[in-house]
Write a protein that holds these residues in place. Structure first.
Motif, PDB file in Angstrom:
ATOM      1  N   GLY A 124      42.435  -1.529  87.447  1.00  0.00           N
ATOM      2  CA  GLY A 124      41.880  -1.915  86.152  1.00  0.00           C
ATOM      3  C   GLY A 124      42.877  -2.762  85.393  1.00  0.00           C
ATOM      4  N   GLU A 125      42.396  -3.847  84.830  1.00  0.00           N
ATOM      5  CA  GLU A 125      43.255  -4.781  84.103  1.00  0.00           C
ATOM      6  C   GLU A 125      43.891  -4.112  82.893  1.00  0.00           C
ATOM      7  OE1 GLU A 125      43.129  -9.432  82.634  1.00  0.00           O
ATOM      8  OE2 GLU A 125      41.509  -8.565  83.808  1.00  0.00           O
ATOM      9  N   ASN A 126      45.112  -4.533  82.575  1.00  0.00           N
ATOM     10  CA  ASN A 126      45.806  -3.988  81.408  1.00  0.00           C
ATOM     11  C   ASN A 126      46.645  -5.081  80.760  1.00  0.00           C
ATOM     12  OD1 ASN A 126      48.995  -3.383  82.041  1.00  0.00           O
ATOM     13  ND2 ASN A 126      47.752  -3.474  83.894  1.00  0.00           N
ATOM     14  N   LEU A 127      47.035  -4.836  79.529  1.00  0.00           N
ATOM     15  CA  LEU A 127      47.830  -5.804  78.764  1.00  0.00           C
ATOM     16  C   LEU A 127      49.243  -5.298  78.533  1.00  0.00           C
ATOM     17  CD1 LEU A 127      45.087  -6.695  76.107  1.00  0.00           C
ATOM     18  CD2 LEU A 127      45.560  -7.856  78.273  1.00  0.00           C
ATOM     19  N   HIS A 128      49.672  -4.332  79.329  1.00  0.00           N
ATOM     20  CA  HIS A 128      50.979  -3.702  79.131  1.00  0.00           C
ATOM     21  C   HIS A 128      51.997  -4.070  80.211  1.00  0.00           C
ATOM     22  CE1 HIS A 128      49.803  -0.851  75.854  1.00  0.00           C
ATOM     23  NE2 HIS A 128      48.606  -1.121  76.348  1.00  0.00           N
ATOM     24  N   GLY A 129      51.645  -4.995  81.080  1.00  0.00           N
ATOM     25  CA  GLY A 129      52.590  -5.453  82.090  1.00  0.00           C
ATOM     26  C   GLY A 129      52.618  -4.648  83.368  1.00  0.00           C
ATOM     27  N   TYR A 130      51.702  -3.699  83.531  1.00  0.00           N
ATOM     28  CA  TYR A 130      51.656  -2.918  84.770  1.00  0.00           C
ATOM     29  C   TYR A 130      50.951  -3.725  85.863  1.00  0.00           C
ATOM     30  CZ  TYR A 130      53.142   1.321  82.316  1.00  0.00           C
ATOM     31  OH  TYR A 130      53.862   2.241  81.595  1.00  0.00           O
ATOM     32  N   ASP A 131      51.418  -3.568  87.096  1.00  0.00           N
ATOM     33  CA  ASP A 131      50.735  -4.177  88.235  1.00  0.00           C
ATOM     34  C   ASP A 131      49.319  -3.622  88.335  1.00  0.00           C
ATOM     35  OD1 ASP A 131      53.194  -5.382  88.926  1.00  0.00           O
ATOM     36  OD2 ASP A 131      53.790  -3.609  90.078  1.00  0.00           O
ATOM     37  N   PHE A 132      48.349  -4.473  88.648  1.00  0.00           N
ATOM     38  CA  PHE A 132      46.971  -3.976  88.699  1.00  0.00           C
ATOM     39  C   PHE A 132      46.103  -4.757  89.662  1.00  0.00           C
ATOM     40  CE2 PHE A 132      46.556  -7.349  85.494  1.00  0.00           C
ATOM     41  CZ  PHE A 132      45.337  -7.921  85.813  1.00  0.00           C
ATOM     42  N   VAL A 133      44.985  -4.118  90.015  1.00  0.00           N
ATOM     43  CA  VAL A 133      43.921  -4.728  90.814  1.00  0.00           C
ATOM     44  C   VAL A 133      42.628  -4.592  90.022  1.00  0.00           C
ATOM     45  CG1 VAL A 133      42.561  -4.550  92.938  1.00  0.00           C
ATOM     46  CG2 VAL A 133      45.046  -4.177  93.013  1.00  0.00           C
ATOM     47  N   ASP A 134      41.840  -5.653  89.963  1.00  0.00           N
ATOM     48  CA  ASP A 134      40.562  -5.585  89.255  1.00  0.00           C
ATOM     49  C   ASP A 134      39.685  -6.743  89.709  1.00  0.00           C
ATOM     50  OD1 ASP A 134      38.581  -4.733  87.533  1.00  0.00           O
ATOM     51  OD2 ASP A 134      39.820  -4.758  85.731  1.00  0.00           O
ATOM     52  N   VAL A 135      38.432  -6.708  89.285  1.00  0.00           N
ATOM     53  CA  VAL A 135      37.525  -7.832  89.480  1.00  0.00           C
ATOM     54  C   VAL A 135      37.657  -8.737  88.267  1.00  0.00           C
ATOM     55  CG1 VAL A 135      35.492  -6.864  88.314  1.00  0.00           C
ATOM     56  CG2 VAL A 135      35.180  -8.418  90.255  1.00  0.00           C
ATOM     57  N   ASP A 136      37.229  -9.977  88.374  1.00  0.00           N
ATOM     58  CA  ASP A 136      37.250 -10.894  87.231  1.00  0.00           C
ATOM     59  C   ASP A 136      36.089 -10.525  86.313  1.00  0.00           C
ATOM     60  OD1 ASP A 136      37.194 -13.023  85.427  1.00  0.00           O
ATOM     61  OD2 ASP A 136      37.861 -14.468  86.933  1.00  0.00           O
ATOM     62  N   ASN A 137      36.363  -9.617  85.380  1.00  0.00           N
ATOM     63  CA  ASN A 137      35.318  -9.091  84.501  1.00  0.00           C
ATOM     64  C   ASN A 137      34.688 -10.175  83.625  1.00  0.00           C
ATOM     65  OD1 ASN A 137      35.324  -5.999  84.744  1.00  0.00           O
ATOM     66  ND2 ASN A 137      37.498  -6.472  84.588  1.00  0.00           N
ATOM     67  N   LYS A 138      35.522 -11.047  83.110  1.00  0.00           N
ATOM     68  CA  LYS A 138      35.012 -12.102  82.222  1.00  0.00           C
ATOM     69  C   LYS A 138      34.078 -13.049  82.974  1.00  0.00           C
ATOM     70  CE  LYS A 138      36.598 -15.572  78.884  1.00  0.00           C
ATOM     71  NZ  LYS A 138      37.799 -16.197  78.246  1.00  0.00           N
ATOM     72  N   LYS A 139      34.496 -13.467  84.144  1.00  0.00           N
ATOM     73  CA  LYS A 139      33.671 -14.378  84.934  1.00  0.00           C
ATOM     74  C   LYS A 139      32.381 -13.706  85.370  1.00  0.00           C
ATOM     75  CE  LYS A 139      33.825 -17.502  88.900  1.00  0.00           C
ATOM     76  NZ  LYS A 139      34.681 -18.052  89.991  1.00  0.00           N
ATOM     77  N   GLY A 140      32.459 -12.413  85.709  1.00  0.00           N
ATOM     78  CA  GLY A 140      31.258 -11.697  86.124  1.00  0.00           C
ATOM     79  C   GLY A 140      30.188 -11.688  85.054  1.00  0.00           C
ATOM     80  N   ALA A 141      30.574 -11.359  83.818  1.00  0.00           N
ATOM     81  CA  ALA A 141      29.600 -11.343  82.721  1.00  0.00           C
ATOM     82  C   ALA A 141      29.123 -12.754  82.395  1.00  0.00           C
ATOM     83  CB  ALA A 141      30.224 -10.696  81.491  1.00  0.00           C
ATOM     84  N   TYR A 142      30.009 -13.723  82.532  1.00  0.00           N
ATOM     85  CA  TYR A 142      29.622 -15.120  82.307  1.00  0.00           C
ATOM     86  C   TYR A 142      28.529 -15.528  83.294  1.00  0.00           C
ATOM     87  CZ  TYR A 142      30.047 -20.235  82.216  1.00  0.00           C
ATOM     88  OH  TYR A 142      29.774 -21.590  82.132  1.00  0.00           O
ATOM     89  N   VAL A 143      28.711 -15.176  84.548  1.00  0.00           N
ATOM     90  CA  VAL A 143      27.760 -15.555  85.608  1.00  0.00           C
ATOM     91  C   VAL A 143      26.390 -14.913  85.372  1.00  0.00           C
ATOM     92  CG1 VAL A 143      27.243 -15.244  88.064  1.00  0.00           C
ATOM     93  CG2 VAL A 143      29.502 -16.047  87.353  1.00  0.00           C
ATOM     94  N   THR A 144      26.361 -13.622  85.008  1.00  0.00           N
ATOM     95  CA  THR A 144      25.064 -12.976  84.777  1.00  0.00           C
ATOM     96  C   THR A 144      24.371 -13.560  83.553  1.00  0.00           C
ATOM     97  OG1 THR A 144      26.144 -11.172  83.544  1.00  0.00           O
ATOM     98  CG2 THR A 144      25.679 -10.786  85.867  1.00  0.00           C
ATOM     99  N   THR A 145      25.160 -13.881  82.540  1.00  0.00           N
ATOM    100  CA  THR A 145      24.576 -14.486  81.333  1.00  0.00           C
ATOM    101  C   THR A 145      23.988 -15.861  81.645  1.00  0.00           C
ATOM    102  OG1 THR A 145      26.213 -13.326  79.973  1.00  0.00           O
ATOM    103  CG2 THR A 145      25.017 -15.138  78.939  1.00  0.00           C
ATOM    104  N   LYS A 146      24.720 -16.673  82.401  1.00  0.00           N
ATOM    105  CA  LYS A 146      24.219 -17.996  82.767  1.00  0.00           C
ATOM    106  C   LYS A 146      22.951 -17.882  83.619  1.00  0.00           C
ATOM    107  CE  LYS A 146      25.901 -21.548  82.170  1.00  0.00           C
ATOM    108  NZ  LYS A 146      25.676 -22.556  81.079  1.00  0.00           N
ATOM    109  N   HIS A 147      22.893 -16.851  84.444  1.00  0.00           N
ATOM    110  CA  HIS A 147      21.694 -16.631  85.265  1.00  0.00           C
ATOM    111  C   HIS A 147      20.469 -16.414  84.366  1.00  0.00           C
ATOM    112  CE1 HIS A 147      18.975 -15.076  88.277  1.00  0.00           C
ATOM    113  NE2 HIS A 147      18.939 -13.887  87.699  1.00  0.00           N
ATOM    114  N   ILE A 148      20.604 -15.618  83.340  1.00  0.00           N
ATOM    115  CA  ILE A 148      19.479 -15.376  82.420  1.00  0.00           C
ATOM    116  C   ILE A 148      19.151 -16.629  81.624  1.00  0.00           C
ATOM    117  CG2 ILE A 148      18.771 -14.101  80.357  1.00  0.00           C
ATOM    118  CD1 ILE A 148      20.084 -11.645  81.457  1.00  0.00           C
TER     119      ILE A 148
END
Length: 318
Positions: free
Chosen positions: A135-159
């Motif tokens: 899960g993405e974080n803003l505290h400098g910890y190493d992380f793995v996540d999906v591109d949450n922003k792009k995902g919501a952008y893509v679904t919105t553009k689809h609609i």
């Protein structure tokens, strides 16, 4: 039973080289590794991992610390756990599932943490062993996540591409990076069409979203498209629409986010962003093992591409 010396002799290398291949493969060339692996296979050599762990001061145990209620995310974690276990097994590590209260029971070489909330950082910053966050974080910890922003952008553009101009974002009522990024992706997409979108935030619960959307539809008429921050929220939205006597996608369209299980058992099935959770679990394990081998060196981030899966909640006869 073959010994380390037998492997070294068969591969025509030193015992030190064989030991390095087994204990610190990142320090050995691929050519040497393949040479040693081939000799091990031909001799049916089985390394003594318990002895290796003792020599290297390792436990060969990785802990997965879950800091959220499991009943709100199942079967999400089963896919994640499968990926982690698969990668750790290849590296002869075991995975131990722990909670906040059981974290300190027994030693481990590193910890993967998921379900982090802002209030949890004061807790994990006290940890002295390698840590990777899912899960993405803003505290400098190493992380793995999906591109949450792009995902919501893509679904919105689809609609939007379906011709909808009145969009509602059903967000998760938590002040956390993943939710903020999904909301930001929605806002970016509608701003490109000079539209003003509405945002409704609810608990990540189908019941909560059903209640909110039922209230909204009782007071508003129009051709609405619902962009939901999770599949769980989307299932509640669909139920609310159906209770009005209307249909999805004939009267309204709905998208979700996660693509783990709920999207496929919903009626209609939900158009969603599919997260490659098994691969993300593998990436978490790989990142943590690399961090352990590199003496807690920062690894940065690994962000996966979101994938839009189009189903009946937005398109007829798919």
């Amino acid at each position: 039973m073959a010994t380390l010396s037998d492997v070294a002799k068969k591969a025509n290398v030193s015992k030190m080289t064989v030991s390095r291949v087994l204990n610190h493969p990142e320090q050995v060339t691929d050519e040497l590794k393949q040479l040693v692996y081939k000799a091990m296979e031909e001799l049916s050599y089985v390394p003594n991992y318990a002895a290796r762990a003792l020599v290297n001061n390792r436990t060969q145990v990785i802990k997965l610390l879950i800091l959220e209620e499991m009943d709100t995310v199942e079967p999400y974690y089963m896919n994640l756990l499968t990926g982690m276990s698969r990668e750790l097994d290849k590296n002869h590590y075991s995975l131990q599932l722990v909670t906040r209260t059981s974290l300190n029971i027994g030693k481990c070489d590193g910890i993967i943490v998921t379900g982090m909330r802002e209030s949890d950082y004061s807790f994990i910053e006290k940890l002295t062993i390698p840590v990777v966050l899912f899960g993405e974080n803003l505290h400098g910890y190493d992380f793995v996540d999906v591109d949450n922003k792009k995902g919501a952008y893509v679904t919105t553009k689809h609609i939007l591409d379906l011709g909808y101009k009145q969009l509602i974002f059903m967000g998760i009522d938590e002040d956390e990076p993943f939710g903020q990024l999904r909301e930001a992706g929605y806002l970016d997409a509608i701003s490109e069409d000079d539209l003003e979108g509405k945002i409704i935030r609810v608990k990540n619960s189908s019941r909560a979203s059903e209640a909110k959307v039922s209230e909204f539809l009782s007071k508003n008429d129009g051709k609405f498209g619902f962009v939901c921050a999770s599949d769980r929220i989307a299932t509640g939205v669909i139920r609310a629409i159906q209770k009005t006597g209307k249909s999805v996608p004939e009267d309204y369209v709905v998208t979700g986010f996660d693509g783990v299980f709920l999207d496929r058992i919903s009626s209609p099935k939900i158009t969603t962003i599919k997260q490659p959770l098994m691969e993300m679990g593998e990436a978490c394990a790989r990142m943590l093992l690399k961090k352990i081998n590199e003496r807690n060196k920062n690894q940065g981030k690994h962000i996966f591409e979101p994938k839009l899966i189009i189903r009946e909640s937005t398109i007829l006869d798919t």
